[in-house]
Design a protein around this motif. Structure first.
Motif, PDB file in Angstrom:
ATOM      1  N   MET A 148       0.539  -1.174  -0.199  1.00  0.00           N
ATOM      2  CA  MET A 148      -0.095   0.166   0.222  1.00  0.00           C
ATOM      3  C   MET A 148       0.736   1.286  -0.221  1.00  0.00           C
ATOM      4  O   MET A 148       0.229   2.393  -0.636  1.00  0.00           O
ATOM      5  CB  MET A 148      -0.957   0.036   0.894  1.00  0.00           C
ATOM      6  N   ARG A 149       2.385   1.289   0.684  1.00  0.00           N
ATOM      7  CA  ARG A 149       2.420   2.554   0.478  1.00  0.00           C
ATOM      8  C   ARG A 149       3.667   2.125  -1.042  1.00  0.00           C
ATOM      9  O   ARG A 149       3.666   3.453  -1.516  1.00  0.00           O
ATOM     10  CB  ARG A 149       4.342   2.042   1.317  1.00  0.00           C
ATOM     11  N   ILE A 150       3.410   1.462  -1.731  1.00  0.00           N
ATOM     12  CA  ILE A 150       3.938   1.798  -3.293  1.00  0.00           C
ATOM     13  C   ILE A 150       3.147   2.088  -3.477  1.00  0.00           C
ATOM     14  O   ILE A 150       3.491   3.317  -4.867  1.00  0.00           O
ATOM     15  CB  ILE A 150       4.376   0.182  -3.055  1.00  0.00           C
ATOM     16  N   ASN A 151       1.380   1.525  -3.610  1.00  0.00           N
ATOM     17  CA  ASN A 151       0.620   2.449  -4.226  1.00  0.00           C
ATOM     18  C   ASN A 151       0.727   4.300  -3.683  1.00  0.00           C
ATOM     19  O   ASN A 151       0.099   5.108  -5.021  1.00  0.00           O
ATOM     20  CB  ASN A 151      -0.978   1.530  -3.704  1.00  0.00           C
ATOM     21  N   HIS A 152       0.878   4.302  -2.411  1.00  0.00           N
ATOM     22  CA  HIS A 152       0.362   5.468  -2.098  1.00  0.00           C
ATOM     23  C   HIS A 152       1.671   6.582  -2.622  1.00  0.00           C
ATOM     24  O   HIS A 152       1.355   7.620  -3.435  1.00  0.00           O
ATOM     25  CB  HIS A 152       0.203   5.729  -0.777  1.00  0.00           C
ATOM     26  N   CYS A 153       2.818   5.900  -2.119  1.00  0.00           N
ATOM     27  CA  CYS A 153       3.730   6.520  -3.837  1.00  0.00           C
ATOM     28  C   CYS A 153       3.531   6.463  -5.350  1.00  0.00           C
ATOM     29  O   CYS A 153       3.932   7.584  -5.330  1.00  0.00           O
ATOM     30  CB  CYS A 153       5.361   5.616  -3.319  1.00  0.00           C
ATOM     31  N   GLY A 154       3.167   5.949  -5.610  1.00  0.00           N
ATOM     32  CA  GLY A 154       2.844   5.781  -7.448  1.00  0.00           C
ATOM     33  C   GLY A 154       1.719   7.401  -6.888  1.00  0.00           C
ATOM     34  O   GLY A 154       1.368   7.637  -8.300  1.00  0.00           O
ATOM     35  N   GLU A 155       0.781   6.779  -5.929  1.00  0.00           N
ATOM     36  CA  GLU A 155      -0.239   8.180  -6.268  1.00  0.00           C
ATOM     37  C   GLU A 155       0.221   9.677  -6.297  1.00  0.00           C
ATOM     38  O   GLU A 155      -0.067  10.740  -7.292  1.00  0.00           O
ATOM     39  CB  GLU A 155      -1.492   7.652  -5.022  1.00  0.00           C
ATOM     40  N   ILE A 156       1.018   9.537  -5.166  1.00  0.00           N
ATOM     41  CA  ILE A 156       2.087  11.483  -5.189  1.00  0.00           C
ATOM     42  C   ILE A 156       2.961  11.272  -6.930  1.00  0.00           C
ATOM     43  O   ILE A 156       2.479  12.043  -7.198  1.00  0.00           O
ATOM     44  CB  ILE A 156       2.925  10.433  -4.402  1.00  0.00           C
ATOM     45  N   LEU A 158      10.437   9.546   1.210  1.00  0.00           N
ATOM     46  CA  LEU A 158      11.436   9.366   0.069  1.00  0.00           C
ATOM     47  C   LEU A 158      10.214  10.741  -0.623  1.00  0.00           C
ATOM     48  O   LEU A 158      10.494  10.839  -1.736  1.00  0.00           O
ATOM     49  CB  LEU A 158      11.747   8.782  -1.033  1.00  0.00           C
ATOM     50  N   ASN A 159       8.711  11.154  -0.278  1.00  0.00           N
ATOM     51  CA  ASN A 159       7.416  11.331  -1.549  1.00  0.00           C
ATOM     52  C   ASN A 159       7.904  12.541  -1.886  1.00  0.00           C
ATOM     53  O   ASN A 159       7.678  12.660  -3.129  1.00  0.00           O
ATOM     54  CB  ASN A 159       6.934  11.771  -0.204  1.00  0.00           C
ATOM     55  N   PRO A 160       8.383  13.450  -1.278  1.00  0.00           N
ATOM     56  CA  PRO A 160       9.219  15.043  -1.956  1.00  0.00           C
ATOM     57  C   PRO A 160      10.195  14.249  -2.749  1.00  0.00           C
ATOM     58  O   PRO A 160      10.285  15.422  -3.845  1.00  0.00           O
ATOM     59  CB  PRO A 160      10.188  15.274  -0.745  1.00  0.00           C
ATOM     60  N   LEU A 161      10.440  13.652  -2.882  1.00  0.00           N
ATOM     61  CA  LEU A 161      11.842  13.099  -4.363  1.00  0.00           C
ATOM     62  C   LEU A 161      11.190  12.496  -5.097  1.00  0.00           C
ATOM     63  O   LEU A 161      11.446  13.002  -6.585  1.00  0.00           O
ATOM     64  CB  LEU A 161      13.332  12.714  -3.482  1.00  0.00           C
ATOM     65  N   ALA A 214      10.165   3.034 -12.595  1.00  0.00           N
ATOM     66  CA  ALA A 214       9.356   2.244 -11.732  1.00  0.00           C
ATOM     67  C   ALA A 214       9.415   1.158 -10.867  1.00  0.00           C
ATOM     68  O   ALA A 214       9.280   1.134  -9.357  1.00  0.00           O
ATOM     69  CB  ALA A 214       8.023   1.578 -12.350  1.00  0.00           C
ATOM     70  N   LYS A 215      10.221   0.930 -11.913  1.00  0.00           N
ATOM     71  CA  LYS A 215      10.679  -0.449 -10.450  1.00  0.00           C
ATOM     72  C   LYS A 215      12.070  -0.202  -9.029  1.00  0.00           C
ATOM     73  O   LYS A 215      11.804  -0.945  -8.282  1.00  0.00           O
ATOM     74  CB  LYS A 215      11.957  -1.824 -11.294  1.00  0.00           C
ATOM     75  N   VAL A 216      12.370   1.134  -9.012  1.00  0.00           N
ATOM     76  CA  VAL A 216      12.942   1.506  -8.127  1.00  0.00           C
ATOM     77  C   VAL A 216      12.243   2.156  -7.847  1.00  0.00           C
ATOM     78  O   VAL A 216      12.972   2.077  -6.106  1.00  0.00           O
ATOM     79  CB  VAL A 216      14.405   2.626  -9.189  1.00  0.00           C
ATOM     80  N   MET A 217      11.486   2.689  -8.333  1.00  0.00           N
ATOM     81  CA  MET A 217      10.636   3.337  -7.142  1.00  0.00           C
ATOM     82  C   MET A 217       9.669   2.166  -5.981  1.00  0.00           C
ATOM     83  O   MET A 217       9.859   2.283  -5.029  1.00  0.00           O
ATOM     84  CB  MET A 217       9.450   4.417  -7.863  1.00  0.00           C
ATOM     85  N   THR A 218       9.246   1.066  -6.596  1.00  0.00           N
ATOM     86  CA  THR A 218       8.139   0.440  -6.085  1.00  0.00           C
ATOM     87  C   THR A 218       9.025  -0.240  -4.913  1.00  0.00           C
ATOM     88  O   THR A 218       8.854  -0.414  -3.416  1.00  0.00           O
ATOM     89  CB  THR A 218       8.041  -1.006  -7.005  1.00  0.00           C
ATOM     90  N   LEU A 219      10.290  -0.715  -5.611  1.00  0.00           N
ATOM     91  CA  LEU A 219      11.849  -1.764  -4.636  1.00  0.00           C
ATOM     92  C   LEU A 219      12.025  -0.730  -3.800  1.00  0.00           C
ATOM     93  O   LEU A 219      11.988  -0.965  -1.975  1.00  0.00           O
ATOM     94  CB  LEU A 219      12.663  -1.942  -5.249  1.00  0.00           C
ATOM     95  N   THR A 220      12.168   0.476  -3.176  1.00  0.00           N
ATOM     96  CA  THR A 220      12.911   1.484  -2.669  1.00  0.00           C
ATOM     97  C   THR A 220      11.454   1.578  -1.627  1.00  0.00           C
ATOM     98  O   THR A 220      11.720   1.644  -0.224  1.00  0.00           O
ATOM     99  CB  THR A 220      13.048   3.141  -3.192  1.00  0.00           C
ATOM    100  N   ALA A 221      10.187   2.574  -2.718  1.00  0.00           N
ATOM    101  CA  ALA A 221       9.113   2.185  -1.195  1.00  0.00           C
ATOM    102  C   ALA A 221       8.650   1.401  -0.756  1.00  0.00           C
ATOM    103  O   ALA A 221       7.952   1.839   0.130  1.00  0.00           O
ATOM    104  CB  ALA A 221       8.300   3.264  -2.560  1.00  0.00           C
ATOM    105  N   TYR A 222       9.224   0.292  -1.024  1.00  0.00           N
ATOM    106  CA  TYR A 222       7.915  -0.297  -0.302  1.00  0.00           C
ATOM    107  C   TYR A 222       8.649  -1.038   1.261  1.00  0.00           C
ATOM    108  O   TYR A 222       7.944  -0.959   2.243  1.00  0.00           O
ATOM    109  CB  TYR A 222       8.742  -2.288  -0.985  1.00  0.00           C
ATOM    110  N   HIS A 223      10.285  -0.636   1.472  1.00  0.00           N
ATOM    111  CA  HIS A 223      10.743  -0.527   2.638  1.00  0.00           C
ATOM    112  C   HIS A 223      10.693   1.040   3.140  1.00  0.00           C
ATOM    113  O   HIS A 223      10.453   1.262   4.559  1.00  0.00           O
ATOM    114  CB  HIS A 223      12.241  -1.217   2.047  1.00  0.00           C
TER     115      HIS A 223
END
Length: 207
Positions: free
Chosen positions: A49-57, A107-110, A197-206
C-alpha cells in the motif's frame, strides 16, 4: 505563468506531499469487516500500500507538470480530472496504511520532484506525446496493480477493494488519453519508464 498561478501550483504540491488527502467517494471496502493479519502479512500489505500511495504521489506530480505545459485546453481539463481521482487514491491508500499501523514513504518529496520534472518534459514535447506518456503510465500502473491483487492476502478484502477500484480508474484514464489522440511511445521510452518504476517500487516498499 502568473504569480497567482505559481502560488496555486506550489500550494498544490505542498498539499499533495504534506496534507492528508481527501476523497469524495467512499473508501472502497470500508463497509467490509477488517481481518486480523499476522505480523509478516501486515508488514507486507503495508509495503504494498505504501508503494501504491507513492505511485499516486508521482501521478499527482506527473499530471501537474503535464497540465502546466499542455497546449490544449481540453487536454488540460482531462489531466486535471484524472488528477482529482488520483487524489482520492491517495486518500484511500493513506487511510489503509494508517489502519495497518504503517507509515508513508519517507522519500515522497523526492519522487514528487522527479515526477513533476518528467511531466513538464512530456508536456513540452506536445499534446500527442504528452497523452502518450499518460496512457503508457496508466497501462504500467494497471499491470502493477494486477500483480498486487495476486499478492495481497485473499482475506484482506479492504486492501483488495481499494486496489481493484484504483485499477478500474487507471484503465479509464488510459482510455481517455487514447481518445484524445495519444501517440504510441517508442519501446526504449517504455522500457526506461519500467526501470524507473521498478526502482521506485523496490525503495518505497521499505522506505
Amino acid at each position: 505563468m502568473t504569480v497567482d498561478q505559481t502560488i496555486i501550483e506550489i500550494d498544490r504540491a505542498l498539499r499533495t506531499i504534506l496534507a492528508p488527502a481527501r476523497s469524495v467517494r467512499a473508501v472502497p471496502g470500508s463497509n467490509q469487516p477488517d481481518v486480523e493479519l499476522d505480523v509478516a502479512q501486515k508488514r507486507h500489505v503495508v509495503g504494498l500500500m505504501r508503494i501504491n500511495h507513492c505511485g499516486e504521489i508521482c501521478a499527482q506530480a506527473l499530471y501537474q507538470g503535464q497540465a502546466l505545459t499542455s497546449r490544449d485546453v481540453a487536454v488540460k481539463e482531462a489531466l486535471r480530472g484524472a488528477a482529482d481521482e488520483e487524489t482520492e487514491h491517495l486518500a484511500w491508500t493513506e487511510q489503509r496504511i494508517a489502519e495497518l499501523g504503517g507509515h508513508k514513504s519517507l522519500l515522497n518529496p523526492l519522487w514528487y520532484a522527479g515526477s513533476l520534472t518528467m511531466g513538464l518534459v512530456a508536456g513540452a514535447l506536445g499534446d500527442k506525446w504528452n497523452l502518450g506518456f499518460l496512457a503508457e503510465t496508466e497501462r504500467q500502473v494497471e499491470a502493477h496493480l494486477d500483480g498486487h491483487l495476486l499478492d495481497l492476502p485473499e482475506e484482506d478484502v479492504r486492501s483488495r477493494a481499494i486496489v481493484e477500484q484504483m485499477r478500474l480508474d487507471e484503465i479509464r484514464h488510459a482510455e481517455t488519453a487514447i481518445c484524445y489522440g495519444a501517440a504510441e511511445l517508442p519501446q526504449p521510452i517504455k522500457a526506461a519508464m519500467k526501470m524507473v518504476a521498478k526502482v521506485m517500487t523496490l525503495t518505497a516498499y521499505h522506505l
